[in-house]
Motif scaffolding. Structure first.
Motif, mmCIF file in Angstrom:
data_model
loop_
_atom_site.group_PDB
_atom_site.id
_atom_site.type_symbol
_atom_site.label_atom_id
_atom_site.label_comp_id
_atom_site.label_asym_id
_atom_site.label_seq_id
_atom_site.Cartn_x
_atom_site.Cartn_y
_atom_site.Cartn_z
ATOM 1 N N TRP A 172 0.734 -1.304 -0.105
ATOM 2 C CA TRP A 172 0.070 -0.121 -0.140
ATOM 3 C C TRP A 172 0.775 1.275 -0.126
ATOM 4 N N LEU B 31 -0.875 -1.056 -6.619
ATOM 5 C CA LEU B 31 -1.787 -2.121 -6.079
ATOM 6 C C LEU B 31 -2.807 -2.640 -7.056
ATOM 7 N N GLU C 224 -5.893 -3.751 -8.695
ATOM 8 C CA GLU C 224 -7.501 -3.450 -8.584
ATOM 9 C C GLU C 224 -8.374 -4.099 -7.505
ATOM 10 N N ALA D 243 -6.768 -6.290 -5.445
ATOM 11 C CA ALA D 243 -6.063 -6.511 -4.260
ATOM 12 C C ALA D 243 -7.130 -6.915 -2.901
ATOM 13 N N GLY E 268 -6.853 -3.375 -0.441
ATOM 14 C CA GLY E 268 -6.637 -2.402 -1.377
ATOM 15 C C GLY E 268 -6.485 -0.839 -0.725
ATOM 16 N N ARG E 269 -6.589 0.064 -1.722
ATOM 17 C CA ARG E 269 -6.552 1.239 -1.036
ATOM 18 C C ARG E 269 -7.589 1.773 -0.106
#
Length: 943
Positions: free
Chosen positions: A693, A804, A806, A808, A811-812
């Motif tokens: 991240w 990352l 999309e 993951a 993720g974000r």
């Protein structure tokens, strides 16, 4: 108590905490010079797309000030960022070397009556000396450029090139000789460019003057009267009594209504709207007996107040009703509108009266005032008007008036025979220069956007450009005029090239010492050799010709058209302006694709820098006390589109921000101890989720930073970099990874994953700051692990930041949610500290009561949630299980309960854990630390 310090991976770096910029920056300059950095960049850039920022030349006189520093630093930020973006971005600094200020300095030092050739010799030497001093200061700011080979407008090749540029404009028919009022300075004894004029308050004599009618019958008829029962006079108002001796006409507006006012002894002709205010000013009573339109007054003659001549009425649209009488006295030799009006009515150049000489003194044979300096003659003129009964009112007023920017003395408009570039003069082919320039503005990008309207307005309304000056130190106008006809020699263009060839070898002195017979042969006796010199704005305004494709051809695909010109906002009427006109005259296009304008530097109260106010910030002093990088950071952190405020307090704030960035980089470097990227770098899929991240956050930020650099939004760059260091890194990621960095095995995946992220971030961050913190970035570059080249500038933006995927799992959006939770936990931990319920956060045990969706997300971290929150324990419970003592947070669906841990503190990791003391050989450690010391090491999955 056992000392476990040796078992920890404590941060270590030789990169100093204290910047010591004033001492270290000169060492960096030596490094750049030693490796020939600028030349290496040119060699490396061969074959890359070119980006040309053409330097607007500062004037070679005096020490640089904070405005110079802003200008050069902005240019350096751009060329450095373009280099990192993969362009070949050369920067050739230049200097403006001719003109009055240098000549004036030589006169002050050596006297006014030196031979002309000696004056030019001293001027050239003085300019060269000034350039060296300024160059040293610019280099000290970290500005990377071709300092060993700058361009100078006084270089012989550039002087010759300027003559060739003039020849191109002569050939196309833009240049002509004419009699016109120009800005004239008595101290300079020369015409001045618009950019050399500034406005200051001046005390002037304001007078109302009566001109007695000569054509009484015509005046009566104009007002529909059979005759005039009394003497009549027209009244003018002026703040320049010294122009009355040169009066030749009177102007009225064709659309205004004028009144004939009976004041008892005589009739006064005034604009109807101003009758009341005028009579009050004259302390008179009066009655309007008739009115007439301005058009009815055309050609009616009135007598000059004290000379035997007449002043006819001419119609003029420029007459206004804001002040005065609605009638303007016209002295065509001393006013642009006056001159234009009289010429429109057929007045020839020979008929125009010009009694004021170049030094401001009336010609000796002028009746009453001959030999007097005009400013000193004003009282005598007022007294003469009173004597002849023509003075209705005299008072002193304070008003804004034009002054010489160099001498600070009042200017006048003065009609002289000068050389002009015609704005509306039809050229040999194509559009007029005004049309070309206005079209060129449409082809140009402006940063900020308001510059377009500013430059457009100046071009749309400007008069013809007076390019001739009566000076010694300047590039000559090498023309020959026929003594009888006044026409240019028929072979003018060929002759100008021959002169240029001589100047190329000997400098401008070649023209001044030239015997006309050398070029004209037997025709020399029929021609006058012109002695005028070119306006210095022509010098710098033609550098796109004699520099970009002359002394320093830059090989741009679009020829002499630079990608960018960058100067202060005053250059819309200066260098931007003159360059646009010469570029459009010669090439039918502007010499630039874009213009960037920066504001002036003021103090924190918005006041102009002034020694008398004691608010001057000298860049040299900042370099010596704080370092050039602090100045550079201030420039980047300031919105240059308006006024740029600076003070010691403001610079101290920049120094504080600098320390945050430097300390962040130092933390990254200190935690890369023992890390060899060739050996230890992990692939993205091998890294822990939090580390991936962090690299992804850097990748996304880099895209924004590169875009901001490309759009010249340096404030955005500063804000984003600073925010990243303070928030994402300092406030979240770096805090979390300390435990993993320090306590896990040195070669564990957990630690190498973290170091891989730190390495990637450091490689990117050092490049992000390199255009701004040029010295610090270079210093950091030397401390980064791995094999690397000699300078951070020999690289492009870092390509190793993996984003990352999309899909993951963490993720974000996931980490953004975790960050919000961590902020909420930190807030409550601070409250606990303030209440002295806990000391450090590791004394705390936290329970998070969360609604189902959030609870499920947080639970994915398992035991590692405590490492993210930096608490000794962290457990997630359903929101429904929250006790009355649980505290609500700003995160929807989250309550917290924090308690002081009752467990023993691990002597190595400082966590309070129930298993501390469970291992006989290490009674002071938790099981995790024992595993990291003696076992295979703990395994981390997420954080």
């Amino acid at each position: 108590m056992t000392d476990y310090k040796a078992t920890l991976n404590l941060p270590e770096t030789a990169f100093p905490m204290k910047a010591g910029l004033p001492q270290r920056e000169p060492q960096t300059l030596q490094h750049w010079d030693g490796i020939g950095l600028y030349q290496k960049l040119r060699e490396q850039g061969a074959g890359r797309p070119k980006f040309v920022l053409h330097d607007g030349p500062p004037y070679a006189n005096g020490s640089i000030h904070i405005g110079h520093a802003v200008n050069k630093i902005l240019k350096d930020i751009i060329t450095r960022s373009k280099t990192l973006s993969g362009f070949d971005a050369p920067y050739v600094p230049g200097w403006d070397c001719h003109g009055l200020p240098i000549e004036h300095k030589v006169e002050v030092t050596h006297g006014k009556h030196l031979p002309a050739d000696k004056t030019r010799e001293l001027c050239r030497a003085y300019a060269a000396q000034q350039i060296e001093g300024q160059k040293a200061d610019f280099v000290r700011l970290g500005v990377l450029g071709d300092w060993d080979n700058p361009y100078k407008t006084m270089d012989f090749a550039n002087e010759a090139g300027e003559i060739r540029a003039l020849a191109e404009m002569v050939k196309q028919g833009f240049v002509f000789k004419g009699l016109k009022p120009v800005n004239w300075c008595f101290d300079c004894a020369s015409a001045l460019a618009e950019a050399e004029v500034e406005y200051q308050d001046k005390k002037s004599d304001a007078i109302d003057v009566a001109f007695i009618v000569e054509d009484a019958d015509q005046l009566a008829a104009a007002f529909g009267l059979a005759s005039l029962a009394k003497p009549a006079a027209i009244v003018i108002w002026t703040t320049t009594p010294w122009t009355i001796p040169a009066n030749q006409a009177l102007n009225v507006h064709p659309g205004f209504t004028y009144a004939l006012v009976d004041t008892g002894e005589r009739l006064l002709l005034l604009a109807e709207e101003l009758v009341e205010s005028c009579l009050a000013r004259y302390d008179l009573q009066g009655e309007v007996i008739a009115t007439a339109q301005g058009t009815a007054l055309e050609h009616i003659r009135f007598r000059h107040p004290f000379y035997e001549r007449f002043a006819p009425v001419y119609l003029a649209e420029y007459v206004e009703l804001g002040a005065g009488t609605g009638i303007v006295h016209s002295a065509p030799a001393y006013g642009e509108d006056d001159f234009r009006s009289c010429k429109q009515y057929g007045m020839s150049n020979d008929e125009i009266l010009g009694p004021v000489q170049s030094n401001g003194v009336y010609v000796a044979d002028l009746p009453f005032f001959g030999g007097q300096f005009i400013w000193k003659a004003n009282p005598a003129i007022v007294e003469k008007l009173r004597e002849v009964g023509a003075l209705l009112k005299h008072e002193s007023i304070q008003h804004s008036y034009m002054h010489c920017w160099r001498h600070k003395t009042p200017l006048i408009y003065r009609a002289t025979a000068q050389w002009f570039v015609g704005m509306d003069r039809p050229p040999e082919s194509g559009a007029t220069l005004r049309e070309r320039a206005l079209a060129g503005i449409e082809q140009t990008s402006f940063v900020p956007a308001w510059g377009k309207a500013r430059l457009h307005g100046m071009i749309a309304g400007r008069p013809d450009w007076c390019i001739s000056r009566q000076r010694t130190w300047g590039v000559p106008i090498p023309l020959f005029l026929h003594k009888e006809s006044g026409e240019l020699h028929p072979q003018t263009i060929e002759l100008m090239e021959q002169v240029a060839q001589r100047v190329e070898k000997q400098g401008i002195e070649a023209w001044f010492k030239l015997d006309a017979a050398e070029l004209l042969g037997d025709d020399a006796a029929q021609y006058d050799k012109i002695s005028d010199t070119l306006d210095v704005w022509f010098d710098s305004g033609t550098t796109h010709w004699h520099v970009l494709r002359g002394s320093h051809p830059l090989g741009h695909s679009s020829g002499p058209r630079a990608d960018l010109y960058l100067e202060g906002s005053d250059q819309h009427r200066g260098w931007f302006h003159s360059s646009l006109l010469t570029g459009c005259a010669i090439d039918n296009q502007p010499p630039y694709k874009a213009l960037l304008t920066h504001g002036f530097v003021v103090d924190e109260s918005g006041r102009k820098m002034s020694k008398s106010l004691g608010n001057v910030i000298a860049p040299q002093e900042v370099n010596d006390s704080m370092g050039a990088d602090i100045l550079r950071l201030w420039v980047s952190a300031t919105d240059y589109s308006g006024e740029m405020a600076v003070s010691k307090v403001i610079l101290q704030r920049s120094a504080d921000a600098y320390r945050r960035i430097r300390n962040t980089m130092r933390f990254l470097l200190s935690n890369l101890t023992g890390f060899d990227p060739a050996r230890d770098l992990l692939a993205p899929e091998q890294m822990l989720d939090l580390d991936r991240w962090a690299v992804d956050a850097a990748a996304r930020l880099q895209a924004e930073i590169v875009e901001s650099y490309a759009e010249y939004r340096f404030l955005n760059v500063y804000q984003k970099v600073h925010h990243f260091c303070v928030q994402e890194l300092g406030g979240f990621y770096l805090d979390i990874i300390k435990d993993r960095q320090y306590t896990t095995r040195a070669d564990s995946v957990a630690r190498r994953s973290c170091q891989t992220a730190l390495f990637h971030i450091a490689e990117a961050l050092v490049r992000w700051i390199a255009p701004i913190l040029a010295f610090t970035a270079e210093e950091i570059w030397q401390y980064l692990p791995g094999t690397r080249n000699e300078s951070v500038m020999l690289n492009t933006w870092y390509a190793g930041l993996a984003g990352l995927p999309e899909d993951a799992a963490l993720g974000r959006a996931y980490w953004a949610e975790v960050m919000d939770v961590k902020v909420a936990v930190n807030k409550e931990l601070e409250n606990m500290r303030a209440a002295k319920a806990i000391g450090g956060s590791l004394q705390a045990e936290v329970t998070l009561f969360a609604e189902d969706a959030l609870a499920s997300q947080l639970a994915r971290l398992g035991n590692e949630l405590r490492f993210v929150l930096i608490t000794s324990t962290a457990q997630v419970q359903p929101l429904s299980a929250a006790t009355e003592s649980a505290v609500a947070t700003e995160v929807p669906g989250l309550k917290l309960q924090i308690a002081r841990s009752g467990h023993a503190k691990c002597a190595r990791c400082w966590h309070h854990r129930a298993d501390v003391g469970s291992h006989a050989a290490h009674p002071e450690l938790c099981e995790r630390c024992v595993e990291n010391i003696e076992g295979a090491g703990e395994v981390r999955h997420y954080a």
